[in-house]
Design a protein around this motif. Structure first.
Motif, short mmCIF file in Angstrom:
data_model
loop_
_atom_site.label_atom_id
_atom_site.label_comp_id
_atom_site.label_asym_id
_atom_site.label_seq_id
_atom_site.Cartn_x
_atom_site.Cartn_y
_atom_site.Cartn_z
N THR A 2 0.75 -1.24 0.13
CA THR A 2 -0.13 0.10 0.17
C THR A 2 0.98 1.17 -0.04
OG1 THR A 2 -0.18 0.03 2.19
CG2 THR A 2 -1.87 -1.09 1.13
N ASN A 27 -8.08 4.53 -6.14
CA ASN A 27 -8.54 4.20 -4.77
C ASN A 27 -9.72 5.13 -4.15
OD1 ASN A 27 -6.47 6.23 -5.19
ND2 ASN A 27 -6.60 6.33 -2.93
N GLU A 46 -5.58 5.23 1.21
CA GLU A 46 -4.19 4.53 0.69
C GLU A 46 -4.53 3.92 -0.59
OE1 GLU A 46 -3.42 2.17 3.99
OE2 GLU A 46 -4.88 0.90 3.70
N ILE A 101 -3.51 0.74 -3.05
CA ILE A 101 -3.04 -0.67 -2.98
C ILE A 101 -2.58 -0.76 -4.43
CG2 ILE A 101 -3.69 -3.02 -2.71
CD1 ILE A 101 -5.88 -2.17 -0.80
#
Length: 1456
Positions: free
Chosen positions: A996, A1194, A1198, A1200
């Motif tokens: 992440t 996203n 955060e 990924i």
């Protein structure tokens, strides 16, 4: 009855013969004693006449006397009276006669087949004939009949006497005194005037022959030439060398002498006791049997059930040999006293034999027969005169005695007792005497008439004994008459037997009568009547007689026209029992063995047990312990229906006998019958047993003996192993590949020798079954093996036997085990309960390479304790004695062959080599442990676990690979994209498994892109190489790797199989590789359902700044929370949506909602909208085809990185699985569609159109939805994360993350006529997608209609070729719309200028046309009225299809 050597006529004639007495002087006795014989014994072999004699009956008719035999006996004066039973001495000697006559090995046997019985039994019974002959000759003389009274007396004097005539006078006076003084009841004499025949005996070796001739001449003058005879014997001098040259006819007759020399036998009787070797068990035997069975656990050898019942209380098995030795000496005594030891007739030459034979003939023809003839005449005359008859009895018999029957009242209502005695001169006795004389000289017709007359007289006087005798002899006379003028009166015999037995209580006479009648009935084929008669004669007073008669009755049943096999066997059993009671153990054993042929394996289990038990006991006492062991084995191996107590007794008997058979001689271990071994169920496991989990470590399941064998699973593991071997061998499976089989059983392929590894255990699981209802105690249980080492080569000095090492001698003699070759594990105690089936796992540890053969098992067998142990030391010693050591071989029969015709015709079995492993050099051995491995996952959930690989051998391993039935379930990651996460499993619980980056939500901005090669993730064969450092694990080394797991997309319990593969660094071993299995069960529960669809964007291409010259697509994603509350999931968060494709990517989220996060509680649905665009041309073309573009959008704080491990790995693994499934599903549909197109010209066109259309509508966009779930578990919140995949293949078609369930196909009726193929129609719906049209115009237009009545508005028509083919386009603006939507608009307008265009668009070309629309008044107008026709340029002559867009294009015209 059994076959006899004599005919029935000969037997009956020899049963009643003229009796002749002998009186010898002392000198004459000395002469005969030189031959070890007395005078009567000297004559006995020659007493049957070889020529015919003649007599004249009272009617002066000549009667021929054939084959006459006389009986010569010494005069024995005893005060014995005629009794109703035999004396004990006579019974004992009859017993010995039967005992001495045993069946010989060369005896003729009968083989008969009755139904499905095949019997083999003795055709003759010589012991019965011998008994019968001796019984008849030993019968005491009786007053009611004269058949065994003496008719004549031989007076024998030696020629060496000083005055032989005086000796003759003395002997004559002695005979007269014996007969007439009244002092002696025995012997009995036939008539008062007994014939005296004078014999002068001359010894040729000593006496003066002339003097003997002189004396003989004087005798002829004195006694007449017909009353005397000179017998010359001993012409041969005795020499030891010539003993064998002269035949000895006396030996077969000497035992009969014992029965008649009563004076000598009375002296001998005390020396021959009833404790003869086999004559030592009588009635108390049965009581001993019962007591032994009741006591069950006897505490000393003296009380053992097999002990002999001797009169002494201390009798036991151990005293048997001493008793037999003493008694064998005593058994010879009567013979030595009566007949003498050594040879007989040693001084007699063959001429002497002829002299004796001539003497007997001379005496009979010139002395005895005339004497009998004279007495018949005298008796006939007396009877005629007394009765006052005018004719002789002979001529009037038919008139008087014409076959009247016996009156029943004479028996049922006796007027007096059977003890009635007639005076000697009574006329009834004279008739009986005459009848007996006629019978002895074979004048049976006259004898029958006289017996018939006497019978009537006796019955009228109620003299039942006399009447029974007359009935008996009348029946015999009627049977023996030549030509059989009258049938045999069997009822005479039945009446006689009943009278003897029931009225007179004389079993001896009843037995004689029964023996005669049974033989006569047998000769007439009346076996049933004969058997009934014999069975009636059995009684408790004589076991020997009952045994013999029951045996003969059994032979009657088997000799019937329809043999009665079971009756034969049953009466053989009864006979064997009575033989056993009479002490005739050999005969008893023979009877039981013959009966066993009928009962064996016929379901008569209890009878079979009884017979085997008796055979075992009799064999043991007869010193046949091997046969006893065999018999007791049969009791124990069959499925017995006996009670537990009885089975316990059988087991103790067997152990005792077995122990005595082995003794101290334990050279080779014999086979034990218990417990039963199910050889085919034997399983062999190669390798160490699985280690259990250590703490959090979970060991690989691998293969164990606790697992059941499954044929389908074995095929699955074999398929996985083939994949691994092919991967390790450049994609090719070797020709000699054999799947690894760690555990062998009866269902595995055992045709080849299995391979075992040195220093690794071999575990053999043997299935024992205790068939008894009593427990068994096994001890010191171990395997028996043979081993041939590889290192030894055959040489001249060493034979093959020297090279083969075995532990048989070690286990037999208790020597130290050969642990340097193979270590054998010993199970000290192994208890088996009643009727229990139990497995024993026995281990071997080989220390050398070579060929190992597992032969069997060896163990100590004892009866299990039944709860209470004997506290005494004697009891403990008895238990110690009852422990025997033996073995059982493991003989496994291979599968039946069924390949060739011979195999199918015959029963052939292939080899089974599972017990013959080849021991190979050391190999690496790996153990695998799993840490933090879950048992339950949400669908699509990502979980990180750890796997540990340990090399526990002394050899390095390499080539570590793994394959699974569910490759999409796990990944080890790729080295290029693996996130930097800690390798230790002790990291924090909620650290994400993903890689992440902290960023802001990307709701409106563009997505992050990343270009990835598929080769970094996927391996074409599905086999994964495990990334360990250096690709080698050294001995004792272990390594730990992270393992990412993803929950299956389908809910439910999933069985997931892993197969790990590794090799040795040293090549060339017989074992090329090794594998390790692991099976896990994962319970998957529902999480989210994702539905996705795509449609073309209507935004003009030039409005898109990011994608010049391209077109966009809208992607709609519906996410629904379908999780149930059982999993404890509180809510799901959609944290990111990513895409992966070679041609498309998500550009931005155009969702109207501006929420940062997408939360879903139970059963809540969310809708997301994204814009997708094509990848940049240089990206799509510059790289390889396998380059994938990942785009991440996203929705949280955060990002990924979806292109790294584990997200990218699972994406590629999921794609490969879905592609393989899609190929499997699509291939039959394609085939069927091709088949439906039957004519060639349109086939190619249709396929081309469909390919063009398909490429036109292809999207090939993969959506990855990444979520987090918040779970409350044990008052603690956990964060779960996962990903779901949706593959959008086609524009306009919806796709789902859940695979649809297949619905059952509906039944279709059969069509017997082939239908014509439908014409190929153009797929208009699909062709409408070839060209995409867009109208660009102002939404509102203001015009001053007052100044200009025509309002001209410019409109731009954009044409986009969506296909990869060249398209011809026709635009027609003259079309008037009649659709309801356009009619609702105010009024129509018109296009001005060019109204039809013919264009050609290149692949993916965009063309803009400027049109002008003319409006007459203000209003709202639909500009979408043009008609667009398109067709691929190559398809000439095809019908064009309209490409009109369905949605309206509205414009508002305002008036200024």
């Amino acid at each position: 009855m059994a076959q006899c050597a004599q005919s029935v006529q000969e037997f009956v004639q020899d049963s009643f013969v003229p009796m002749v007495a002998v009186l010898c002087s002392e000198e004459a006795e000395k002469v005969t004693r030189k031959n070890n014989l007395n005078f009567a014994e000297l004559l006995r072999p020659f007493c049957r006449l070889t020529s015919e004699g003649h007599i004249r009956d009272p009617n002066n008719q000549v009667q021929v006397v054939k084959n006459l035999r006389i009986c010569v006996n010494n005069v024995v004066t005893t005060p014995n009276t005629a009794s109703a039973s035999l004396s004990p001495t006579q019974c004992r000697l009859l017993n010995e006669v039967v005992l001495s006559c045993q069946p010989q090995e060369s005896t003729v046997t009968n083989m008969i087949t009755a139904g499905d019985y095949d019997l083999n039994f003795s055709a003759t019974t010589p012991w019965f004939e011998t008994y019968r002959e001796n019984f008849l000759q030993s019968m005491p003389a009786s007053d009611h009949e004269f058949l065994n009274h003496y008719l004549a007396c031989l007076l024998v004097v030696s020629s060496t006497e000083a005055v032989p005539v005086e000796q003759f006078l003395k002997l004559s006076q002695e005979q007269h005194r014996i007969q007439h003084s009244g002092d002696y009841i025995n012997p009995k004499w036939f008539i008062p005037n007994t014939l005296k025949y004078y014999v002068l005996l001359h010894d040729m070796s000593e006496g003066d022959e002339q003097r003997a001739d002189t004396v003989y001449e004087d005798m002829k003058q004195r006694y007449g030439s017909q009353g005397c005879y000179l017998l010359k014997i001993n012409t041969r001098t005795f020499s030891a060398e010539d003993v064998d040259q002269i035949p000895d006819p006396w030996s077969q007759y000497l035992h009969k002498n014992n029965l008649h020399n009563q004076d000598m036998l009375d002296d001998v009787a005390p020396t021959v006791t009833s404790a003869f070797v086999e004559n030592n068990i009588s009635a108390p035997e049965a009581e001993c049997h019962h007591s032994a069975e009741k006591d069950g656990a006897s505490n000393s050898p003296e009380s053992h059930p097999l002990q002999l019942d001797t009169p002494s209380s201390s009798g036991s098995l151990y005293t048997l040999s001493a008793v037999s030795t003493d008694l064998k000496k005593g058994a010879r005594d009567p013979e030595s006293l009566a007949g003498g030891a050594g040879s007989h007739g040693a001084c007699l030459s063959l001429n002497d034999h002829d002299h004796i034979r001539q003497f007997i003939q001379e005496f009979t023809f010139r002395g005895l027969l005339p004497h009998i003839e004279k007495n018949i005449r005298q008796l006939n005359d007396q009877l005629v005169s007394r009765k006052g008859l005018s004719r002789s009895l002979f001529t009037a018999t038919k008139k008087w005695f014409g076959g009247g029957k016996v009156p029943e009242k004479g028996i049922s209502e006796p007027k007096s007792t059977c003890g009635l005695l007639y005076p000697p001169e009574a006329p009834e006795l004279q008739i009986r005497k005459m009848a007996d004389l006629c019978f002895l000289v074979q004048h049976y017709e006259l004898a029958y008439n006289c017996y018939h007359t006497a019978k009537k007289d006796f019955l009228s006087d109620q003299a039942m004994l006399y009447a029974a005798g007359a009935l008996e002899m009348a029946a015999v006379s009627a049977f023996l008459q030549a030509g059989a003028p009258r049938p045999y009166p069997a009822h005479y015999m039945d009446t006689a037997i009943q009278t003897y037995r029931d009225v007179c209580k004389n079993m001896v006479l009843a037995e004689r009568c029964a023996l005669l009648s049974a033989e006569i009935l047998k000769s007439q084929g009346k076996y049933s009547e004969a058997a009934t008669l014999l069975i009636k004669m059995t009684s408790e007073d004589s076991d020997l007689r009952s045994a013999l008669l029951l045996e003969q009755a059994a032979h009657c049943f088997i000799n019937m026209r329809n043999p009665m096999v079971r009756k034969f066997a049953f009466h053989m059993i009864l006979a064997g029992h009575r033989f056993s009671k009479a002490g005739q153990r050999r005969h008893a054993l023979r009877c039981y063995c013959q009966a066993m042929q009928v009962y064996k394996e016929r379901g008569w289990s209890l009878a079979e047990d009884h017979i085997n038990f008796t055979i075992g006991r009799q064999s043991y006492t007869l010193r046949q312990p091997e046969n006893a062991v065999i018999a007791f084995r049969q009791i124990l191996t069959n499925d017995s229906r006996q009670t537990a107590t009885q089975q316990g007794a059988f087991l103790r008997e067997y152990l005792y006998v077995y122990k005595s058979v082995i003794g101290g001689n334990e050279v080779s271990l014999p086979q034990l019958p218990l417990p039963c071994i199910h050889s085919s169920a034997t399983r062999i496991y190669f390798g160490h047993e699985r280690r259990l989990a250590e703490g959090e470590k979970q060991a690989a399941t691998h293969v164990s003996l606790d697992q059941e064998y499954d044929q389908d699973l074995a095929a699955m593991w074999c398929h996985l192993e083939e994949q691994l071997v092919a991967s390790a061998n450049r994609g090719i499976v070797p020709v000699n590949f054999q799947p690894t089989q760690c555990c062998l059983n009866d269902q595995t392929d055992n045709l080849r020798h299995p391979l075992a590894v040195m220093e690794e255990p071999i575990i053999v699981e043997v299935t024992f079954r205790n068939p008894l209802k009593v427990s068994l105690a096994l001890s010191n249980l171990s395997l028996l093996w043979r081993f041939a080492s590889d290192g030894l080569s055959p040489s001249k000095e060493k034979t093959t036997e020297d090279m083969v090492i075995t532990n048989e001698e070690t286990l037999t003699l208790g020597v130290t085990q050969k642990d340097d070759v193979v270590t054998t594990e010993v199970i000290l105690e192994f208890h088996m309960g009643p009727e229990e089936t139990k497995m024993a796992r026995l281990r071997l540890l080989p220390h050398r390479t070579g060929q190992l053969n597992i032969v069997g098992v060896v163990y100590n067998l004892a009866a299990g304790s039944s709860g209470e142990m004997a506290p005494s030391t004697e009891g403990q010693q008895t238990l110690d004695l009852m422990v025997v050591r033996g073995r059982q071989d493991l003989k496994i029969r291979g599968p039946r062959l069924n390949q060739t015709k011979e195999d199918k015709m015959l029963v052939r079995h292939g080899p089974d080599q599972r017990l013959d492993p080849i021991i190979t050099p050391p190999m690496p051995l790996m153990e695998v442990f799993f840490l933090q491995f879950p048992t339950a996952l949400l669908c699509g959930e990502i979980r990180k676990a750890y796997v540990e690989f340990c090399n526990v051998s002394s050899v390095a391993l390499c080539g570590l690979r793994v394959v699974s039935t569910h490759p999409e379930f796990f990944t080890f990651g790729s080295q290029a994209t693996t996130p930097d996460t800690p390798l230790s499993p002790t990291s924090a619980e909620n650290i994400s498994a993903y890689k992440t980056l902290a960023t802001q939500p990307q709701t409106g901005s563009a997505a992050f892109e990343m270009l990835v090669s598929a080769e970094d993730f996927s391996q074409p064969s599905g086999v994964m190489e495990i990334p360990i450092d250096g690709s080698t694990l050294q001995p004792g080394e272990s390594t730990q790797l992270p393992l990412w797991l993803r929950g299956p997309d389908l809910e439910g319990v999933h069985e997931i199989n892993f197969l790990f593969y590794y090799e040795s660094r040293d090549k060339g071993n017989k074992i090329s590789h090794r594998v390790l299995r692991h099976t896990v069960f994962i319970c998957a529960s529902r999480s989210l359902s994702v539905q996705a669809s795509a449609c073309r964007s209507s935004v003009p291409p030039n409005h898109s700044l990011d994608d010049k010259g391209g077109s966009g697509t809208l992607v709609f994603i519906d996410v629904e929370n379908i999780n149930t509350s059982e999993a404890g999931v509180r809510e799901f968060h959609i944290v990111q949506v990513s895409s992966s494709s070679q041609h498309w990517r998500l550009q931005r989220c155009i969702n109207p909602a501006k929420e940062k996060d997408c939360k879903l509680i139970s059963r809540e649905r969310a809708k997301l909208c994204f814009r997708a665009i094509r990848c940049k041309p240089h990206q799509a073309t510059s790289g390889a085809i396998q380059k994938y573009t990942f785009a991440d959008l996203n929705l949280g704080n955060e990002r990924i990185i979806s292109s790294s491990t584990p997200c990218g790995d699972f994406f590629f693994r999921g794609c490969r699985t879905s592609e393989s499934q899609r190929v499997d599903v699509a291939s039959p549909r394609t085939a069927s569609s091709i088949k439906s197109q039957s004519y060639v010209p349109t086939e190619g066109r249709a396929s081309d159109i469909s390919n063009i259309v398909k490429k036109c509508n292809e999207l090939d966009l993969n959506i990855i939805v990444i979520w987090k779930a918040y779970v409350v578990e044990d008052n603690k919140q956990l964060i779960l994360e996962g990903q779901l995949h949706v593959a959008l293949q086609t524009i306009g078609k919806e796709a789902s993350s859940l695979t649809p369930r297949e619905e059952a196909q509906e039944m279709v009726l059969l069509k017997f006529k082939s239908e014509l193929p439908p014409p190929v129609a153009l797929p208009s719906a699909e062709l409408s997608q070839l060209i995409k049209t867009n109208l660009h115009y102002p939404e509102t237009y203001t015009h001053l209609f007052v100044q200009d009545s025509l309002c001209m508005v410019p409109v731009t028509l954009t044409l986009s070729n969506c296909s990869l083919a060249q398209v011809d386009v026709i635009i027609d603006l003259r079309h008037k719309s009649t659709s309801p939507e356009s009619l609702e608009v105010h009024s129509s307008f018109t296009w001005v200028g060019q109204t039809q265009y013919k264009l050609q668009l290149k692949p993916q070309e965009i063309l803009c046309l400027t049109l002008r629309a003319c409006f007459l008044q203000a209003g709202v107008y639909n500009l979408n009225t043009q008609r667009v026709f398109a067709k691929p340029s190559e398809q000439s002559g095809m019908c064009e299809t309209s490409q009109q867009t369905a949605c309206p294009a509205l414009i508002i015209i305002n008036n200024a």
